[in-house]
Design a protein around this motif. Sequence first.
Motif, PDB file in Angstrom:
ATOM      1  N   LEU A 184      40.623 -12.156  51.802  1.00  0.00           N
ATOM      2  CA  LEU A 184      40.132 -11.759  53.120  1.00  0.00           C
ATOM      3  C   LEU A 184      40.084 -12.976  54.024  1.00  0.00           C
ATOM      4  N   THR A 185      40.561 -12.825  55.264  1.00  0.00           N
ATOM      5  CA  THR A 185      40.519 -13.880  56.257  1.00  0.00           C
ATOM      6  C   THR A 185      39.879 -13.312  57.522  1.00  0.00           C
ATOM      7  N   TYR A 186      38.895 -14.016  58.043  1.00  0.00           N
ATOM      8  CA  TYR A 186      38.233 -13.541  59.256  1.00  0.00           C
ATOM      9  C   TYR A 186      38.093 -14.645  60.267  1.00  0.00           C
ATOM     10  N   LYS A 241      63.249  -6.397  28.226  1.00  0.00           N
ATOM     11  CA  LYS A 241      61.826  -6.666  28.368  1.00  0.00           C
ATOM     12  C   LYS A 241      61.481  -6.927  29.829  1.00  0.00           C
ATOM     13  N   LEU A 242      60.378  -6.338  30.278  1.00  0.00           N
ATOM     14  CA  LEU A 242      59.820  -6.637  31.587  1.00  0.00           C
ATOM     15  C   LEU A 242      58.505  -7.355  31.325  1.00  0.00           C
ATOM     16  N   ASP A 243      58.479  -8.668  31.607  1.00  0.00           N
ATOM     17  CA  ASP A 243      57.336  -9.491  31.245  1.00  0.00           C
ATOM     18  C   ASP A 243      56.303  -9.570  32.360  1.00  0.00           C
ATOM     19  N   ASN A 244      56.721  -9.702  33.615  1.00  0.00           N
ATOM     20  CA  ASN A 244      55.791  -9.801  34.741  1.00  0.00           C
ATOM     21  C   ASN A 244      56.226  -8.874  35.865  1.00  0.00           C
ATOM     22  N   LEU A 245      55.254  -8.196  36.451  1.00  0.00           N
ATOM     23  CA  LEU A 245      55.504  -7.316  37.589  1.00  0.00           C
ATOM     24  C   LEU A 245      54.397  -7.558  38.605  1.00  0.00           C
ATOM     25  N   SER A 246      54.783  -7.892  39.842  1.00  0.00           N
ATOM     26  CA  SER A 246      53.803  -8.177  40.895  1.00  0.00           C
ATOM     27  C   SER A 246      54.140  -7.384  42.145  1.00  0.00           C
ATOM     28  N   ALA A 247      53.095  -6.967  42.852  1.00  0.00           N
ATOM     29  CA  ALA A 247      53.253  -6.281  44.129  1.00  0.00           C
ATOM     30  C   ALA A 247      52.078  -6.672  45.017  1.00  0.00           C
ATOM     31  N   GLY A 248      52.339  -6.744  46.322  1.00  0.00           N
ATOM     32  CA  GLY A 248      51.282  -7.105  47.254  1.00  0.00           C
ATOM     33  C   GLY A 248      51.504  -6.441  48.597  1.00  0.00           C
ATOM     34  N   TYR A 249      50.412  -6.344  49.357  1.00  0.00           N
ATOM     35  CA  TYR A 249      50.498  -5.745  50.686  1.00  0.00           C
ATOM     36  C   TYR A 249      49.486  -6.439  51.595  1.00  0.00           C
ATOM     37  N   SER A 250      49.899  -6.700  52.828  1.00  0.00           N
ATOM     38  CA  SER A 250      49.022  -7.347  53.805  1.00  0.00           C
ATOM     39  C   SER A 250      48.578  -6.343  54.858  1.00  0.00           C
ATOM     40  N   PHE A 251      47.274  -6.376  55.169  1.00  0.00           N
ATOM     41  CA  PHE A 251      46.691  -5.595  56.255  1.00  0.00           C
ATOM     42  C   PHE A 251      46.332  -6.591  57.356  1.00  0.00           C
ATOM     43  N   ASP A 252      47.009  -6.510  58.512  1.00  0.00           N
ATOM     44  CA  ASP A 252      46.835  -7.526  59.547  1.00  0.00           C
ATOM     45  C   ASP A 252      45.784  -7.180  60.588  1.00  0.00           C
ATOM     46  N   LYS A 255      39.836  -8.592  63.908  1.00  0.00           N
ATOM     47  CA  LYS A 255      38.947  -9.689  63.540  1.00  0.00           C
ATOM     48  C   LYS A 255      39.132 -10.133  62.087  1.00  0.00           C
ATOM     49  N   MET A 256      39.802  -9.310  61.286  1.00  0.00           N
ATOM     50  CA  MET A 256      39.944  -9.636  59.873  1.00  0.00           C
ATOM     51  C   MET A 256      41.339  -9.256  59.386  1.00  0.00           C
ATOM     52  N   LYS A 257      41.837 -10.057  58.440  1.00  0.00           N
ATOM     53  CA  LYS A 257      43.090  -9.760  57.748  1.00  0.00           C
ATOM     54  C   LYS A 257      42.791  -9.687  56.255  1.00  0.00           C
ATOM     55  N   ALA A 258      43.576  -8.901  55.556  1.00  0.00           N
ATOM     56  CA  ALA A 258      43.388  -8.763  54.111  1.00  0.00           C
ATOM     57  C   ALA A 258      44.748  -8.728  53.430  1.00  0.00           C
ATOM     58  N   HIS A 259      44.781  -9.277  52.216  1.00  0.00           N
ATOM     59  CA  HIS A 259      45.994  -9.204  51.391  1.00  0.00           C
ATOM     60  C   HIS A 259      45.565  -8.734  50.002  1.00  0.00           C
ATOM     61  N   LEU A 260      46.149  -7.632  49.541  1.00  0.00           N
ATOM     62  CA  LEU A 260      45.890  -7.093  48.210  1.00  0.00           C
ATOM     63  C   LEU A 260      47.099  -7.364  47.331  1.00  0.00           C
ATOM     64  N   SER A 261      46.852  -7.782  46.104  1.00  0.00           N
ATOM     65  CA  SER A 261      47.956  -8.010  45.172  1.00  0.00           C
ATOM     66  C   SER A 261      47.593  -7.434  43.805  1.00  0.00           C
ATOM     67  N   PHE A 262      48.616  -7.048  43.079  1.00  0.00           N
ATOM     68  CA  PHE A 262      48.449  -6.445  41.756  1.00  0.00           C
ATOM     69  C   PHE A 262      49.528  -7.020  40.848  1.00  0.00           C
ATOM     70  N   THR A 263      49.144  -7.496  39.678  1.00  0.00           N
ATOM     71  CA  THR A 263      50.077  -8.096  38.728  1.00  0.00           C
ATOM     72  C   THR A 263      49.835  -7.523  37.335  1.00  0.00           C
ATOM     73  N   VAL A 264      50.925  -7.232  36.631  1.00  0.00           N
ATOM     74  CA  VAL A 264      50.852  -6.787  35.241  1.00  0.00           C
ATOM     75  C   VAL A 264      51.712  -7.735  34.408  1.00  0.00           C
ATOM     76  N   GLN A 265      51.168  -8.220  33.300  1.00  0.00           N
ATOM     77  CA  GLN A 265      51.911  -9.059  32.371  1.00  0.00           C
ATOM     78  C   GLN A 265      52.177  -8.275  31.094  1.00  0.00           C
TER      79      GLN A 265
END
Length: 67
Positions: A65-67, A2-13, A19-29
């Motif tokens: 988002l961070t600015y 069984k695969l119960d949780n799967l997470s992935a993320g990526y940061s844009f610096d 002037k801005m940073k962003a972090h995207l994340s995706f999770t599946v349960q």
Amino acid sequence: FKLDNLSAGYSFDNLLNNKMKAHLSFTVQNVFTITKYDGLDPEVSGGIDNNFYPRPRTFMLGVNLTY
């Protein structure tokens, strides 16, 4: 199996000229279950799974988002 949780993320610096940073994340349960069990869910307490709703598969998207 069984695969119960799967997470992935990526940061844009460096967005908008540093002037801005962003972090995207995706999770599946409740991604998948591989078993020879014939019922709905092999993890039910007591082993009886009648009158029981199966566990839902949940998708979550996060944005920071961070600015």
